[in-house]
Scaffold this active site. Structure first.
Site, PDB file in Angstrom:
ATOM      1  N   CYS A   1       0.812  -1.222   0.000  1.00 12.01           N
ATOM      2  CA  CYS A   1       0.000   0.000   0.000  1.00 12.01           C
ATOM      3  C   CYS A   1       0.840   1.264   0.000  1.00 12.01           C
ATOM      4  O   CYS A   1       0.346   2.331  -0.372  1.00 12.01           O
ATOM      5  CB  CYS A   1      -0.936   0.007   1.209  1.00 12.01           C
ATOM      6  SG  CYS A   1      -2.140  -1.331   1.199  1.00 12.01           S
TER       7      CYS A   1
ATOM      8  N   HIS B   1      -9.198   3.867  -1.201  1.00 18.28           N
ATOM      9  CA  HIS B   1      -7.780   3.515  -1.058  1.00 18.28           C
ATOM     10  C   HIS B   1      -7.329   2.749  -2.301  1.00 18.28           C
ATOM     11  O   HIS B   1      -7.260   1.528  -2.292  1.00 18.28           O
ATOM     12  CB  HIS B   1      -7.631   2.666   0.204  1.00 18.28           C
ATOM     13  CG  HIS B   1      -6.254   2.147   0.477  1.00 18.28           C
ATOM     14  ND1 HIS B   1      -5.108   2.653  -0.086  1.00 18.28           N
ATOM     15  CD2 HIS B   1      -5.845   1.128   1.299  1.00 18.28           C
ATOM     16  CE1 HIS B   1      -4.059   1.973   0.360  1.00 18.28           C
ATOM     17  NE2 HIS B   1      -4.492   1.054   1.195  1.00 18.28           N
TER      18      HIS B   1
ATOM     19  N   CYS C   1       0.248   2.063   6.769  1.00 17.02           N
ATOM     20  CA  CYS C   1       0.600   0.662   6.962  1.00 17.02           C
ATOM     21  C   CYS C   1       0.729  -0.009   5.608  1.00 17.02           C
ATOM     22  O   CYS C   1       0.178   0.464   4.600  1.00 17.02           O
ATOM     23  CB  CYS C   1      -0.431  -0.049   7.819  1.00 17.02           C
ATOM     24  SG  CYS C   1      -2.125   0.020   7.173  1.00 17.02           S
TER      25      CYS C   1
END
Length: 385
Positions: free
Chosen positions: A89, A341, A371
């Protein structure tokens, strides 16, 4: 010591899964933001030393070094190279750091960093459908295997004593803040409108659910365990999007007649337990603060990616960001729970949001952290110019 500065930052609006951006190839989404940088700054694409591009699911429409092919899709000269970065991510946050470090080292004069993810066209986990992504040595090392981010979010909520109502209240706040930001036009200067194949124009983050309350979220079923607290409403949305930043030296910016927005100060990376997985922003931020000598209270805005509500909430507890004043600085424009996201683009989207917010409000320091799958994380500090 040489410096790196961000002179422009742009992004697409974030599209929800199978929504407004789903018919657009991710290379074309990337090309859109690349050319927006050129249009806004007047730089000659031929002078760009590299395109450093984040992308997570590098298969199908996003395979074969999408960083390189995005530059070609933009019509940029064939002499402009490109590289694709995968740090889960945090891929495009890593791309920004890699670009800035290249400038500081004197290896780049002018570089573009950013990323893209079309989760509508390349589904989450598509890169793990064949082979053994986790080898036998990793499987032998951990009892709770395979790794699962949802399980990690549940473990964080349990460890930090976060109730479902706590999480849902935070998530509702994310929607309310995103709605207020959109209504105030906070994103207008950073968003590149997207022409849709049907002739329409898409220019507003699509995932927002106005009127979200803890009471409405309480109706949703847990996603990962029967008596769990994590569900679709307090987790990030599956999304599509792209973002790009132009990074150079102060001297080069001056030569080009460009006024930088922010100075890149530092990035710290860290690892954490891959079972709980999502706690990495805590040690990464602690390392960054120690490295830069900046106190948490001196930072005027925090972008902590809302992969799941427990992530920024646990981070805030451990970093002492639980006072009312500091809570106002945490994700002040909402976050991924409200607007989405798009994995490989999210780091660049968060940095774009952050530097524009800093400029609009005269905020000296801003911090971004998120994260990452596998238990790693990054934290980046930027300073307004």
């Amino acid at each position: 010591m040489p410096e790196a500065v961000i002179v422009e930052a742009v992004r697409t609006p974030i599209g929800k899964r199978n929504g407004a951006l789903s018919e657009i190839h991710p290379q074309d989404l990337s090309a859109l933001v690349l050319n927006a940088l050129v249009e806004r700054t007047g730089v000659d694409p031929a002078t760009v030393d590299d395109v450093v591009w984040g992308c997570v699911s590098q298969v199908g429409d996003q395979s074969s070094n999408i960083g390189r092919y995005s530059a070609l899709a933009a019509g940029w000269p064939e002499t402009v190279p490109g590289i694709t970065v995968n740090r889960a991510c945090g891929s495009s946050q890593a791309a920004i750091a890699q670009a800035a470090h290249g400038v500081i080292a004197g290896q780049y004069d002018l570089v573009v960093a950013g990323g893209v993810e079309s989760m509508s066209r390349v589904p989450l986990g598509a890169a793990r459908t064949t082979g053994q992504p986790y080898g036998p040595k990793v499987a032998e090392r951990y009892d709770n295997f395979p790794f699962n981010q949802g399980t990690g979010a549940e473990l964080i909520a349990q460890k930090w004593g976060l109730s479902r109502n706590d999480l849902d209240s935070f998530s509702s706040r994310s929607h309310a803040r995103a709605a207020a930001a959109i209504d105030a036009g906070a994103f207008n200067g950073q968003i590149v409108p997207v022409a849709r194949p049907d002739g329409g124009v898409f220019d507003t983050d699509e995932g927002l659910r106005r009127g979200t309350t803890p009471e409405t979220l309480a109706k949703l079923k847990p996603s990962f365990k029967e008596d769990g607290v994590i569900h679709a409403g307090n987790a990030s949305q599956i999304s599509d999007g792209a973002a790009a930043l132009l990074i150079t030296t102060p001297e080069k910016a001056r030569d080009l007649g460009l006024k930088p927005i922010a100075r890149y100060r530092a990035t710290a990376v860290s690892g954490a337990d891959p079972i709980m997985m999502l706690t990495g922003p805590i040690p990464a931020t602690e390392k960054l603060l120690a490295r830069t000598g900046i106190a948490i209270g001196d930072i005027g805005a925090f972008e902590v990616n809302e992969a799941f509500a427990p992530v920024p909430m646990a981070w805030a507890t451990e970093l002492g960001v639980n006072t009312d004043a500091l809570q106002e600085r945490l994700n002040p424009l909402g976050g991924a729970i409200a607007v989405g996201h798009p994995l490989g683009a999210s780091g660049a989207i968060l940095m774009t949001r952050l530097v524009h917010h800093m400029r609009a409000n005269g905020i000296q320091y801003g911090l971004q952290t998120m994260c990452e799958g596998g238990g790693t994380s990054q934290a980046t500090l930027v300073e307004l110019i």
